[in-house]
Scaffold this motif. Sequence first.
Motif, PDB file in Angstrom:
ATOM      1  N   UNK A  43       2.273  11.741   4.398  1.00  0.00           N
ATOM      2  CA  UNK A  43       2.384  10.322   4.708  1.00  0.00           C
ATOM      3  C   UNK A  43       1.102   9.561   4.437  1.00  0.00           C
ATOM      4  N   UNK A  44      -0.020  10.153   4.782  1.00  0.00           N
ATOM      5  CA  UNK A  44      -1.313   9.504   4.518  1.00  0.00           C
ATOM      6  C   UNK A  44      -1.548   9.392   3.020  1.00  0.00           C
ATOM      7  N   UNK A  45      -1.226  10.460   2.278  1.00  0.00           N
ATOM      8  CA  UNK A  45      -1.394  10.418   0.827  1.00  0.00           C
ATOM      9  C   UNK A  45      -0.519   9.332   0.210  1.00  0.00           C
ATOM     10  N   UNK A  46       0.720   9.214   0.674  1.00  0.00           N
ATOM     11  CA  UNK A  46       1.616   8.186   0.147  1.00  0.00           C
ATOM     12  C   UNK A  46       1.112   6.785   0.494  1.00  0.00           C
ATOM     13  N   UNK A  47       0.595   6.614   1.707  1.00  0.00           N
ATOM     14  CA  UNK A  47       0.064   5.308   2.105  1.00  0.00           C
ATOM     15  C   UNK A  47      -1.175   4.948   1.287  1.00  0.00           C
ATOM     16  N   UNK A  48      -2.023   5.929   1.007  1.00  0.00           N
ATOM     17  CA  UNK A  48      -3.200   5.661   0.175  1.00  0.00           C
ATOM     18  C   UNK A  48      -2.805   5.299  -1.252  1.00  0.00           C
ATOM     19  N   UNK A  49      -1.798   5.971  -1.791  1.00  0.00           N
ATOM     20  CA  UNK A  49      -1.320   5.633  -3.131  1.00  0.00           C
ATOM     21  C   UNK A  49      -0.765   4.214  -3.156  1.00  0.00           C
ATOM     22  N   UNK A  50      -0.042   3.842  -2.104  1.00  0.00           N
ATOM     23  CA  UNK A  50       0.498   2.486  -2.013  1.00  0.00           C
ATOM     24  C   UNK A  50      -0.637   1.469  -1.923  1.00  0.00           C
ATOM     25  N   UNK A  51      -1.669   1.788  -1.152  1.00  0.00           N
ATOM     26  CA  UNK A  51      -2.830   0.896  -1.018  1.00  0.00           C
ATOM     27  C   UNK A  51      -3.519   0.711  -2.373  1.00  0.00           C
ATOM     28  N   UNK A  52      -3.723   1.803  -3.094  1.00  0.00           N
ATOM     29  CA  UNK A  52      -4.391   1.712  -4.391  1.00  0.00           C
ATOM     30  C   UNK A  52      -3.539   0.937  -5.394  1.00  0.00           C
ATOM     31  N   UNK A  53      -2.230   1.126  -5.342  1.00  0.00           N
ATOM     32  CA  UNK A  53      -1.346   0.391  -6.244  1.00  0.00           C
ATOM     33  C   UNK A  53      -1.326  -1.087  -5.891  1.00  0.00           C
ATOM     34  N   UNK A  54      -1.395  -1.397  -4.601  1.00  0.00           N
ATOM     35  CA  UNK A  54      -1.328  -2.772  -4.145  1.00  0.00           C
ATOM     36  C   UNK A  54      -2.619  -3.540  -4.440  1.00  0.00           C
ATOM     37  N   UNK A  55      -3.727  -2.840  -4.586  1.00  0.00           N
ATOM     38  CA  UNK A  55      -5.015  -3.498  -4.849  1.00  0.00           C
ATOM     39  C   UNK A  55      -5.096  -4.080  -6.253  1.00  0.00           C
TER      40      UNK A  55
END
Length: 56
Positions: A43-55
Amino acid sequence: MASPTPSRAGGGILIVAGIFLGAIIGFLYGQATPGVLIGLAIGIAAALLLLLRDRR
């Protein structure tokens, strides 16, 4: 006219979903605690990927 502010995707739901799914799958295999920890990590890895994509 002011431009609308971009919406931010919420990654917290991915962390919570990972914990719940990990607990359920871990419980089915008789290993609830490792399931929760693995689900949390995913879940943390998926949230970090989403954060990086959203930036971008």
